[in-house]
Scaffold this active site. Structure first.
Site, PDB file in Angstrom:
ATOM      1  NE  ARG A   1      -4.133   1.874   2.117  1.00  0.00           N
ATOM      2  CZ  ARG A   1      -4.403   2.904   2.928  1.00  0.00           C
ATOM      3  NH1 ARG A   1      -3.617   3.146   3.965  1.00  0.00           N
ATOM      4  NH2 ARG A   1      -5.449   3.673   2.719  1.00  0.00           N
TER       5      ARG A   1
ATOM      6  CB  ILE B   1      -5.722   5.454  -1.523  1.00  0.00           C
ATOM      7  CG1 ILE B   1      -5.452   3.949  -1.402  1.00  0.00           C
ATOM      8  CG2 ILE B   1      -5.063   6.210  -0.389  1.00  0.00           C
ATOM      9  CD1 ILE B   1      -3.974   3.594  -1.503  1.00  0.00           C
ATOM     10  CB  SER B   2     -10.808   2.778  -0.274  1.00  0.00           C
ATOM     11  OG  SER B   2     -11.589   3.362  -1.276  1.00  0.00           O
ATOM     12  CD  GLN B   3     -11.823   2.162   7.047  1.00  0.00           C
ATOM     13  OE1 GLN B   3     -12.834   2.703   6.582  1.00  0.00           O
ATOM     14  NE2 GLN B   3     -11.791   1.630   8.249  1.00  0.00           N
TER      15      GLN B   3
END
Length: 217
Positions: free
Chosen positions: A37, A63-65
């Site tokens: 990530r 950028i998503s959780q």
């Protein structure tokens, strides 16, 4: 002293948090573990890459959780031989996760900057079963064909028929549905012989899905 290949504490907590929050599919957990990530976040956010939080990227997107990434991925029940459509490439992080779990990912992004960066990043990192397209997620070209799974990573007020028409029989589609501001609900659709079966999942918060290709950025 831990061995040289021992995961850093923040990554160990990242993995533990996913399990604590109910992610149990081992293939999904391995993909979350193996995709870096920190290679997909902005330079200034590298220290927070393994935190369970959404982070800002270019063009006002996010950028998503990680939990949401893992949850949406798990609910799609991905198989190695499947073809997946993603609407909203963003940084390419979710794209990379999907690519580890299926045969092919076609991902569509309306911002040229994000599409170009994600394409270069994914190629550099070796995710070679991905096609990044600059385009309108509400208007997928006919030559793209049909898909076993569809994931939408931006909020829609309703799921357009143009997307559900792209699903193969017994295909699954997951998308955040609701107002552009505030919270939405993740909706899972399955194409059954008698029509679409709809299931409401969890509340989420996503940036809005916008039609067309961005004129700038």
């Amino acid at each position: 002293m831990p061995p040289a290949d021992h995961p850093p504490p923040e990554k160990m907590m990242f993995q533990l948090n996913l399990r604590r929050r109910g992610i149990s599919d081992q293939r999904v957990l391995r993909a979350m573990d193996n995709v870096p990530r920190d290679a997909f976040v902005e330079q200034g956010d590298r220290e927070d890459a393994w935190c369970d939080t959404a982070l800002g990227i270019a063009c006002g997107q996010t950028i998503s959780q990680p939990f949401v990434v893992a949850y949406m991925t798990e609910r799609l029940e991905l198989g190695d031989d499947q073809r997946v459509l993603e609407i909203g490439t963003g940084s390419g992080y979710q794209t990379a996760i999907l690519s580890r779990l299926c045969r092919e990912v076609v991902t569509v992004e309306r911002y040229r900057v994000l599409a170009d960066r994600a394409r270069a990043r994914l190629k550099h990192l070796g995710y070679d079963n991905v096609e990044v397209l600059l385009g309108d997620g509400f208007d997928i070209p006919g030559e793209a064909g049909r898909f076993d799974r569809i994931m939408v990573t931006a909020a829609m007020e309703q799921i357009p028929e143009a997307l559900t028409a792209r699903l193969e029989p017994d295909g699954l589609l997951i998308a955040p549905v609701g107002p552009q501001s505030g919270r939405q609900t993740l909706i899972l659709l399955r194409r059954a012989p008698a029509g679409m079966i709809r299931k409401e999942l969890i509340d989420v918060r996503f940036v809005p899905a916008l039609p067309g290709i961005a004129r700038e950025l």
